[in-house]
Design an enzyme around this catalytic site. Structure first.
Site, PDB file in Angstrom:
ATOM      1  N   TYR A 189       8.000  -2.891   2.932  1.00  0.00           N
ATOM      2  CA  TYR A 189       8.834  -3.986   2.416  1.00  0.00           C
ATOM      3  C   TYR A 189      10.274  -3.510   2.159  1.00  0.00           C
ATOM      4  CZ  TYR A 189      10.070  -7.869  -0.776  1.00  0.00           C
ATOM      5  OH  TYR A 189      10.665  -8.949  -1.390  1.00  0.00           O
ATOM      6  N   LEU A 215       2.198   4.655   1.411  1.00  0.00           N
ATOM      7  CA  LEU A 215       2.373   4.928   2.851  1.00  0.00           C
ATOM      8  C   LEU A 215       1.147   5.622   3.458  1.00  0.00           C
ATOM      9  CD1 LEU A 215       4.347   4.646   5.197  1.00  0.00           C
ATOM     10  CD2 LEU A 215       5.414   6.788   4.484  1.00  0.00           C
ATOM     11  N   LYS A 231       0.890  -1.179   0.000  1.00  0.00           N
ATOM     12  CA  LYS A 231       0.000   0.000   0.000  1.00  0.00           C
ATOM     13  C   LYS A 231       0.918   1.217   0.000  1.00  0.00           C
ATOM     14  CE  LYS A 231      -4.481  -0.920   0.681  1.00  0.00           C
ATOM     15  NZ  LYS A 231      -5.222  -1.031  -0.530  1.00  0.00           N
TER      16      LYS A 231
HETATM   17  P1  NAD Z   1       6.518 -16.825  -1.354  1.00  0.00           P
HETATM   18  O1  NAD Z   1       5.409 -16.000  -0.818  1.00  0.00           O
HETATM   19  O2  NAD Z   1       6.227 -17.717  -2.531  1.00  0.00           O
HETATM   20  O3  NAD Z   1       7.145 -17.732  -0.196  1.00  0.00           O
HETATM   21  C1  NAD Z   1       7.446 -17.220   1.077  1.00  0.00           C
HETATM   22  C2  NAD Z   1       7.291 -18.327   2.098  1.00  0.00           C
HETATM   23  O4  NAD Z   1       7.556 -17.772   3.385  1.00  0.00           O
HETATM   24  C3  NAD Z   1       5.867 -18.909   2.132  1.00  0.00           C
HETATM   25  O5  NAD Z   1       5.903 -20.305   2.032  1.00  0.00           O
HETATM   26  C4  NAD Z   1       5.331 -18.417   3.458  1.00  0.00           C
HETATM   27  O6  NAD Z   1       4.385 -19.298   4.057  1.00  0.00           O
HETATM   28  C5  NAD Z   1       6.609 -18.298   4.295  1.00  0.00           C
HETATM   29  N1  NAD Z   1       6.394 -17.431   5.442  1.00  0.00           N
HETATM   30  C6  NAD Z   1       5.803 -16.205   5.451  1.00  0.00           C
HETATM   31  N2  NAD Z   1       5.679 -15.754   6.714  1.00  0.00           N
HETATM   32  C7  NAD Z   1       6.187 -16.703   7.530  1.00  0.00           C
HETATM   33  C8  NAD Z   1       6.324 -16.822   8.937  1.00  0.00           C
HETATM   34  N3  NAD Z   1       5.870 -15.864   9.776  1.00  0.00           N
HETATM   35  N4  NAD Z   1       6.887 -17.934   9.437  1.00  0.00           N
HETATM   36  C9  NAD Z   1       7.328 -18.901   8.604  1.00  0.00           C
HETATM   37  N5  NAD Z   1       7.224 -18.860   7.264  1.00  0.00           N
HETATM   38  C10 NAD Z   1       6.656 -17.766   6.738  1.00  0.00           C
HETATM   39  O7  NAD Z   1       7.691 -15.800  -1.698  1.00  0.00           O
HETATM   40  P2  NAD Z   1       8.996 -15.965  -2.627  1.00  0.00           P
HETATM   41  O8  NAD Z   1       8.766 -15.208  -3.873  1.00  0.00           O
HETATM   42  O9  NAD Z   1       9.431 -17.375  -2.722  1.00  0.00           O
HETATM   43  O10 NAD Z   1      10.038 -15.104  -1.776  1.00  0.00           O
HETATM   44  C11 NAD Z   1      11.021 -15.662  -0.911  1.00  0.00           C
HETATM   45  C12 NAD Z   1      11.910 -14.538  -0.415  1.00  0.00           C
HETATM   46  O11 NAD Z   1      12.468 -13.840  -1.529  1.00  0.00           O
HETATM   47  C13 NAD Z   1      11.149 -13.482   0.392  1.00  0.00           C
HETATM   48  O12 NAD Z   1      11.971 -13.026   1.445  1.00  0.00           O
HETATM   49  C14 NAD Z   1      10.920 -12.372  -0.626  1.00  0.00           C
HETATM   50  O13 NAD Z   1      10.740 -11.127  -0.018  1.00  0.00           O
HETATM   51  C15 NAD Z   1      12.197 -12.451  -1.424  1.00  0.00           C
HETATM   52  N6  NAD Z   1      12.111 -11.855  -2.761  1.00  0.00           N
HETATM   53  C16 NAD Z   1      11.324 -12.391  -3.741  1.00  0.00           C
HETATM   54  C17 NAD Z   1      11.293 -11.797  -5.002  1.00  0.00           C
HETATM   55  C18 NAD Z   1      10.453 -12.336  -6.136  1.00  0.00           C
HETATM   56  O14 NAD Z   1      10.508 -11.783  -7.233  1.00  0.00           O
HETATM   57  N7  NAD Z   1       9.710 -13.402  -5.959  1.00  0.00           N
HETATM   58  C19 NAD Z   1      12.046 -10.652  -5.249  1.00  0.00           C
HETATM   59  C20 NAD Z   1      12.826 -10.130  -4.228  1.00  0.00           C
HETATM   60  C21 NAD Z   1      12.866 -10.751  -2.999  1.00  0.00           C
END
Ligand code: NAD
Length: 452
Positions: free
Chosen positions: A358, A302, A300
């Site tokens: 984020y 800010l 969202k």
């Molecule tokens: P995703 O949402 O597919 O997976 C994230 C996982 O973390 C999920 O399985 C979720 O259940 C778990 N999770 C969330 N909160 C939790 C908690 N409190 N306790 C335990 N587990 C928890 O996301 P993703 O795309 O696989 O992203 C993984 C990491 O990479 C994240 O840190 C994300 O911010 C980062 N990231 C992703 C991208 C992208 O393009 N997908 C880009 C930059 C950074």
């Protein structure tokens, strides 16, 4: 998630149309398959006068089965190289930078698709004079530009290697060259990696660089975390896969497939760090590698953001990492030689509209690396972050189409990365052989224009 445009472009009809209309042309990237040679062709190794790393690099690459060529012998050679490696550590003055032109200019078009460019330098802070530090800092401009210029999936990186090296430095130089030359680094380009001194242990078998290592992966039920669990297990790790109880079925599936164990735990629960520590102590007596991958978005602008969205994102993405590190370190569960890898994001470097919460949390992850690295170094533990760019997951599938296409194409690879690309990069930082690579933030973003 699929990138239909990239599949179309790589088809016969697509190729013709893309050329005619001048559309983005995403190349098919070379990715790692077990048993692959490190590089699919010869590598040209060049050396600036007075450089110090040519000998160990020659030894390491020859041992790794790489066919090395010498630039003097290669001048009239029509050979296509799979890699250009240049030891620039001997450049001590800006006038010496001409040697870079002399090496790269004749070979700028001789790289195979997904070829590799690696320049080795000395960290400017360690240089003996301002002139040397200036010349060494200039190397960044060369590698970042080559990454943007060469195209066809070619990657370019700068590796600064400490002058005060020890055996650990050479082992980590080897692990880093093996990562950067291989298909494991398909979506990593324009990066600067620093190798210091420290604890690093070469594996008995480089095809199983994590053999016998106990590795915790948070957020392992899906997306990048699931790919991570698979890659780390393939490389020999015993994986402890953690996710929230509501993702229990998917988590069990991941853990069963790789012969790992599953821990259902909400990382934000007040007792999560102690429960996790007790589990690791009882089951394994230690954890060699901790990968903080779990993360959430609650987007969202800010002005429209309620406090819950702010609190949840900071708590999952940053504070929970700090609490878990504290308890695992207090209880000595991460032994000397251990590694911690945190997942940040390019949003934490560039900022992003609608993601103040984020981006704050992910910039905090970089702050954590900066501030905790010196403390952990004393204990022989490395700490690094990876900052993914646009990765094809459920998270990015939810982005509106036009924004999604922009995110996907605005990088040197003209395509999004795959979860496996992030997993392979974390894998390299998790290897015992990479222990002297510490304090880095490595972007896995195809050299995204964002945050560049
Ligand atoms: P995703 O949402 O597919 O997976 C994230 C996982 O973390 C999920 O399985 C979720 O259940 C778990 N999770 C969330 N909160 C939790 C908690 N409190 N306790 C335990 N587990 C928890 O996301 P993703 O795309 O696989 O992203 C993984 C990491 O990479 C994240 O840190 C994300 O911010 C980062 N990231 C992703 C991208 C992208 O393009 N997908 C880009 C930059 C950074």
């Amino acid at each position: 998630m699929t990138d239909r445009y990239a599949s179309f472009v790589q088809s016969g009809a697509g190729r013709a149309l893309v050329k005619r209309l001048g559309l983005p042309d995403p190349p098919r990237l070379r990715r790692h398959t077990p048993g692959d040679p490190l590089v699919p062709g010869p590598v040209l190794l060049g050396t600036a006068a007075g450089s110090r790393l040519a000998e160990p690099v020659t030894k390491v690459l020859t041992f790794a089965g790489v066919e090395l060529r010498d630039p003097v012998a290669a001048t009239d050679d029509p050979v296509r190289y799979a890699g250009l490696v240049y030891d620039a550590t001997g450049i001590t003055d800006s006038t010496g930078l001409r040697q870079l032109y002399d090496f790269f200019h004749p070979h700028a078009r001789s790289l195979t698709p997904s070829g590799r460019v690696i320049v080795l330098g000395t960290p400017p802070a360690e240089c003996g004079s301002p002139r040397e530090a200036t010349a060494q800092r200039a190397l960044e401009g060369l590698t970042r530009s080559i990454g943007k210029e060469f195209g066809r999936g070619v990657t370019a990186q700068l590796v600064y290697v400490t002058k005060d090296g020890d055996a650990g430095t050479l082992t980590s130089l080897e692990s880093t060259l093996r990562f950067l030359l291989s298909g494991r680094s398909a979506y990593v380009s324009g990066q600067v990696v620093r190798i210091g001194a420290g604890t690093a242990t070469a594996p008995a078998d480089w095809d199983r660089p994590l053999d016998g290592q106990v590795v915790l992966v948070t957020g392992a039920a899906r997306g990048i975390g699931a790919a991570l669990a698979t890659v780390l297990a393939r490389d020999g790790a015993q994986v402890v896969a953690l996710d929230v109880p509501s993702a229990g079925d998917a988590l069990a599936e991941v853990a069963n497939e790789i012969g790992g164990s599953a821990v259902q735990l909400d990382l934000t629960a007040p007792d999560a760090p102690t429960r996790l520590a007790e589990h690791l102590a009882a089951r394994h007596g230690r954890v060699d590698v901790v990968v903080h991958n779990a993360g959430i978005t609650r987007d969202k602008t800010l002005g429209r953001m309620d406090p819950d969205r702010w609190d949840q994102v900071i708590d999952v993405n940053l504070s929970s990492q700090e609490r878990i590190n504290d308890v695992l370190l207090e209880r000595d569960l991460i032994p000397a030689g251990g590694r911690i890898v945190s997942v940040s994001s390019i949003a934490g470097i560039a900022g992003n509209r609608g993601q103040t919460n984020y981006a704050t949390s992910k910039a905090g992850v970089i702050g954590l690396v900066d501030s905790l690295t010196p403390v952990l170094r004393e204990r022989g533990i490395s700490l690094n972050a990876v900052a993914p760019g646009f990765i094809e997951t459920r998270l990015t599938a939810r982005i509106p189409l036009m924004l999604r296409e922009a995110g996907r194409r605005m990088n040197s690879m003209a395509q999004g990365g795959l979860p496996v690309d992030v997993a392979e990069t974390i894998g390299w930082l998790a290897w015992p052989a990479s222990g002297a690579v510490t304090g880095n933030v490595v972007r896995v973003c195809g050299q995204s224009l964002l945050g560049a």
